[in-house]
Design a protein around this motif. Structure first.
Motif, PDB file in Angstrom:
ATOM      1  N   ILE A  12       5.049   8.918 -13.831  1.00 48.41           N
ATOM      2  CA  ILE A  12       5.977   9.596 -12.910  1.00 48.41           C
ATOM      3  C   ILE A  12       6.075   8.845 -11.590  1.00 48.41           C
ATOM      4  CG2 ILE A  12       6.297  11.688 -11.519  1.00 48.41           C
ATOM      5  CD1 ILE A  12       5.030  13.216 -13.963  1.00 48.41           C
ATOM      6  N   VAL A  13       4.924   8.466 -11.024  1.00 47.82           N
ATOM      7  CA  VAL A  13       4.924   7.739  -9.752  1.00 47.82           C
ATOM      8  C   VAL A  13       5.606   6.388  -9.922  1.00 47.82           C
ATOM      9  CG1 VAL A  13       3.469   6.665  -7.985  1.00 47.82           C
ATOM     10  CG2 VAL A  13       2.901   8.944  -8.854  1.00 47.82           C
ATOM     11  N   ASN A  14       5.342   5.711 -11.023  1.00 50.43           N
ATOM     12  CA  ASN A  14       5.975   4.423 -11.305  1.00 50.43           C
ATOM     13  C   ASN A  14       7.498   4.563 -11.324  1.00 50.43           C
ATOM     14  OD1 ASN A  14       5.771   1.606 -12.021  1.00 50.43           O
ATOM     15  ND2 ASN A  14       6.383   2.197 -14.083  1.00 50.43           N
ATOM     16  N   GLU A  15       7.981   5.621 -11.932  1.00 49.56           N
ATOM     17  CA  GLU A  15       9.426   5.859 -12.002  1.00 49.56           C
ATOM     18  C   GLU A  15      10.019   6.097 -10.612  1.00 49.56           C
ATOM     19  OE1 GLU A  15      12.431   9.235 -13.799  1.00 49.56           O
ATOM     20  OE2 GLU A  15      10.566   8.827 -14.869  1.00 49.56           O
ATOM     21  N   TYR A  16       9.350   6.903  -9.805  1.00 51.06           N
ATOM     22  CA  TYR A  16       9.858   7.221  -8.470  1.00 51.06           C
ATOM     23  C   TYR A  16       9.724   6.061  -7.491  1.00 51.06           C
ATOM     24  CZ  TYR A  16      10.968  12.079  -9.332  1.00 51.06           C
ATOM     25  OH  TYR A  16      11.550  13.230  -9.793  1.00 51.06           O
ATOM     26  N   ALA A  17       8.818   5.134  -7.756  1.00 51.21           N
ATOM     27  CA  ALA A  17       8.611   3.994  -6.855  1.00 51.21           C
ATOM     28  C   ALA A  17       9.728   2.957  -6.975  1.00 51.21           C
ATOM     29  CB  ALA A  17       7.264   3.343  -7.137  1.00 51.21           C
ATOM     30  N   HIS A  18      10.475   2.979  -8.062  1.00 51.86           N
ATOM     31  CA  HIS A  18      11.593   2.047  -8.279  1.00 51.86           C
ATOM     32  C   HIS A  18      11.171   0.596  -8.074  1.00 51.86           C
ATOM     33  CE1 HIS A  18      14.388   5.374  -8.637  1.00 51.86           C
ATOM     34  NE2 HIS A  18      13.932   5.870  -7.502  1.00 51.86           N
ATOM     35  N   GLY A  19       9.994   0.243  -8.570  1.00 45.90           N
ATOM     36  CA  GLY A  19       9.528  -1.137  -8.510  1.00 45.90           C
ATOM     37  C   GLY A  19       8.787  -1.513  -7.241  1.00 45.90           C
ATOM     38  N   LYS A  34       5.756  -1.522  -4.526  1.00 46.64           N
ATOM     39  CA  LYS A  34       4.300  -1.431  -4.620  1.00 46.64           C
ATOM     40  C   LYS A  34       3.835  -0.115  -3.999  1.00 46.64           C
ATOM     41  CE  LYS A  34       0.061  -3.197  -5.006  1.00 46.64           C
ATOM     42  NZ  LYS A  34      -0.629  -2.705  -6.165  1.00 46.64           N
ATOM     43  N   VAL A  35       3.064   0.644  -4.750  1.00 47.08           N
ATOM     44  CA  VAL A  35       2.554   1.934  -4.273  1.00 47.08           C
ATOM     45  C   VAL A  35       1.232   1.713  -3.553  1.00 47.08           C
ATOM     46  CG1 VAL A  35       1.767   4.231  -4.968  1.00 47.08           C
ATOM     47  CG2 VAL A  35       3.717   3.176  -6.133  1.00 47.08           C
ATOM     48  N   ASP A  60     -12.773  14.203 -10.234  1.00 44.94           N
ATOM     49  CA  ASP A  60     -13.509  12.945 -10.401  1.00 44.94           C
ATOM     50  C   ASP A  60     -13.049  12.190 -11.646  1.00 44.94           C
ATOM     51  OD1 ASP A  60     -14.949  13.317  -8.091  1.00 44.94           O
ATOM     52  OD2 ASP A  60     -16.703  14.158  -9.097  1.00 44.94           O
ATOM     53  N   ALA A  61     -12.733  12.919 -12.703  1.00 48.23           N
ATOM     54  CA  ALA A  61     -12.245  12.281 -13.929  1.00 48.23           C
ATOM     55  C   ALA A  61     -10.854  11.692 -13.708  1.00 48.23           C
ATOM     56  CB  ALA A  61     -12.227  13.281 -15.080  1.00 48.23           C
ATOM     57  N   ILE A  62     -10.019  12.388 -12.938  1.00 52.17           N
ATOM     58  CA  ILE A  62      -8.685  11.863 -12.611  1.00 52.17           C
ATOM     59  C   ILE A  62      -8.826  10.563 -11.818  1.00 52.17           C
ATOM     60  CG2 ILE A  62      -6.572  12.276 -11.273  1.00 52.17           C
ATOM     61  CD1 ILE A  62      -6.563  13.942 -13.785  1.00 52.17           C
ATOM     62  N   LYS A  63      -9.731  10.547 -10.840  1.00 52.83           N
ATOM     63  CA  LYS A  63      -9.944   9.335 -10.038  1.00 52.83           C
ATOM     64  C   LYS A  63     -10.406   8.174 -10.912  1.00 52.83           C
ATOM     65  CE  LYS A  63     -10.902  11.470  -5.593  1.00 52.83           C
ATOM     66  NZ  LYS A  63     -11.877  11.697  -4.522  1.00 52.83           N
ATOM     67  N   PHE A  64     -11.323   8.446 -11.819  1.00 54.39           N
ATOM     68  CA  PHE A  64     -11.821   7.407 -12.720  1.00 54.39           C
ATOM     69  C   PHE A  64     -10.689   6.875 -13.601  1.00 54.39           C
ATOM     70  CE2 PHE A  64     -13.506   6.230 -16.902  1.00 54.39           C
ATOM     71  CZ  PHE A  64     -14.374   5.212 -16.543  1.00 54.39           C
ATOM     72  N   CYS A  65      -9.927   7.774 -14.180  1.00 56.06           N
ATOM     73  CA  CYS A  65      -8.828   7.381 -15.070  1.00 56.06           C
ATOM     74  C   CYS A  65      -7.703   6.682 -14.317  1.00 56.06           C
ATOM     75  CB  CYS A  65      -8.277   8.603 -15.801  1.00 56.06           C
ATOM     76  SG  CYS A  65      -9.426   9.334 -16.984  1.00 56.06           S
ATOM     77  N   PHE A  66      -7.498   7.046 -13.054  1.00 55.16           N
ATOM     78  CA  PHE A  66      -6.413   6.458 -12.264  1.00 55.16           C
ATOM     79  C   PHE A  66      -6.579   4.949 -12.140  1.00 55.16           C
ATOM     80  CE2 PHE A  66      -4.361   5.242  -8.262  1.00 55.16           C
ATOM     81  CZ  PHE A  66      -3.094   5.766  -8.453  1.00 55.16           C
ATOM     82  N   ASP A  67      -7.788   4.500 -11.871  1.00 54.06           N
ATOM     83  CA  ASP A  67      -8.030   3.058 -11.738  1.00 54.06           C
ATOM     84  C   ASP A  67      -7.702   2.322 -13.033  1.00 54.06           C
ATOM     85  OD1 ASP A  67      -8.827   3.297  -9.096  1.00 54.06           O
ATOM     86  OD2 ASP A  67     -10.947   3.496  -9.596  1.00 54.06           O
ATOM     87  N   ILE A  68      -8.024   2.927 -14.148  1.00 59.79           N
ATOM     88  CA  ILE A  68      -7.765   2.309 -15.450  1.00 59.79           C
ATOM     89  C   ILE A  68      -6.272   2.352 -15.781  1.00 59.79           C
ATOM     90  CG2 ILE A  68      -8.181   2.534 -17.937  1.00 59.79           C
ATOM     91  CD1 ILE A  68     -10.988   3.686 -17.110  1.00 59.79           C
ATOM     92  N   CYS A  69      -5.665   3.516 -15.612  1.00 68.37           N
ATOM     93  CA  CYS A  69      -4.255   3.698 -15.987  1.00 68.37           C
ATOM     94  C   CYS A  69      -3.290   2.924 -15.094  1.00 68.37           C
ATOM     95  CB  CYS A  69      -3.890   5.180 -15.957  1.00 68.37           C
ATOM     96  SG  CYS A  69      -4.715   6.165 -17.215  1.00 68.37           S
ATOM     97  N   SER A  70      -3.700   2.648 -13.864  1.00 64.76           N
ATOM     98  CA  SER A  70      -2.791   1.978 -12.933  1.00 64.76           C
ATOM     99  C   SER A  70      -2.831   0.452 -13.045  1.00 64.76           C
ATOM    100  CB  SER A  70      -3.092   2.408 -11.497  1.00 64.76           C
ATOM    101  OG  SER A  70      -4.390   2.003 -11.117  1.00 64.76           O
ATOM    102  N   GLY A  84      -2.075  -3.163 -13.921  1.00 60.15           N
ATOM    103  CA  GLY A  84      -0.866  -3.817 -14.401  1.00 60.15           C
ATOM    104  C   GLY A  84       0.423  -3.092 -14.041  1.00 60.15           C
ATOM    105  N   THR A  85       0.338  -2.089 -13.156  1.00 63.02           N
ATOM    106  CA  THR A  85       1.529  -1.353 -12.722  1.00 63.02           C
ATOM    107  C   THR A  85       1.685  -1.507 -11.213  1.00 63.02           C
ATOM    108  OG1 THR A  85       0.453   0.757 -12.179  1.00 63.02           O
ATOM    109  CG2 THR A  85       1.019   0.379 -14.505  1.00 63.02           C
ATOM    110  N   VAL A  86       2.765  -0.951 -10.671  1.00 60.29           N
ATOM    111  CA  VAL A  86       2.971  -0.987  -9.219  1.00 60.29           C
ATOM    112  C   VAL A  86       1.961  -0.109  -8.486  1.00 60.29           C
ATOM    113  CG1 VAL A  86       5.422  -1.574  -9.370  1.00 60.29           C
ATOM    114  CG2 VAL A  86       4.733   0.832  -9.278  1.00 60.29           C
ATOM    115  N   LEU A  87       1.183   0.655  -9.225  1.00 65.85           N
ATOM    116  CA  LEU A  87       0.153   1.504  -8.623  1.00 65.85           C
ATOM    117  C   LEU A  87      -1.207   0.817  -8.543  1.00 65.85           C
ATOM    118  CD1 LEU A  87       2.166   3.595 -10.325  1.00 65.85           C
ATOM    119  CD2 LEU A  87       0.543   5.206  -9.387  1.00 65.85           C
TER     120      LEU A  87
END
Length: 113
Positions: free
Chosen positions: A13-20, A22-23, A39-49, A51-54
């Motif tokens: 969702i954030v990637n879509e709203y950022a329109h390319g 850098k977040v 804490d689990a969201i924070k851990f997963c965020f680093d992994i999921c982000s 290679g993305t603009v995040l």
């Protein structure tokens, strides 16, 4: 761990709203009654982000306390669990806050052209 799927959706969702762009920062609101572990969201965020603009963005999480209103007397009471009992003895409560999961803010780098 459902937080991985939730975090993947947040990143998408954030990637879509950022329109390319850098977040730099993402602010989430997560209710304490939502059964989502910040804490689990924070851990997963680093992994999921990766290679993305995040990638490298700061993730801030604001935890929203549980609050309910008694249907019988109208009193508002704080909740630590998604159920409780009012001082008047009633268990008929309507949740006001605590179940949130919101992307509250997205901060992106300004692009100069």
């Amino acid at each position: 761990m459902h937080e991985l799927g939730i975090t993947q959706n947040i990143v998408a969702i954030v990637n879509e709203y950022a329109h390319g762009a850098k977040v730099r920062r993402v602010l989430l609101e997560i209710g304490k009654l939502s059964a989502i572990m910040p804490d689990a969201i924070k851990f997963c965020f680093d992994i999921c982000s990766q290679g993305t603009v995040l990638e490298g963005a700061v993730l801030e999480i604001l935890e929203i306390p549980g609050l309910a209103k008694c249907r019988q007397c109208g009193a508002e009471i704080a909740l630590e669990k998604p159920f409780g009992i009012c001082n008047c003895g009633s268990v008929h409560l309507d949740l006001i806050t605590g179940e949130e999961l919101k992307i509250k803010e997205i901060e992106v780098e300004e692009v100069c052209v």
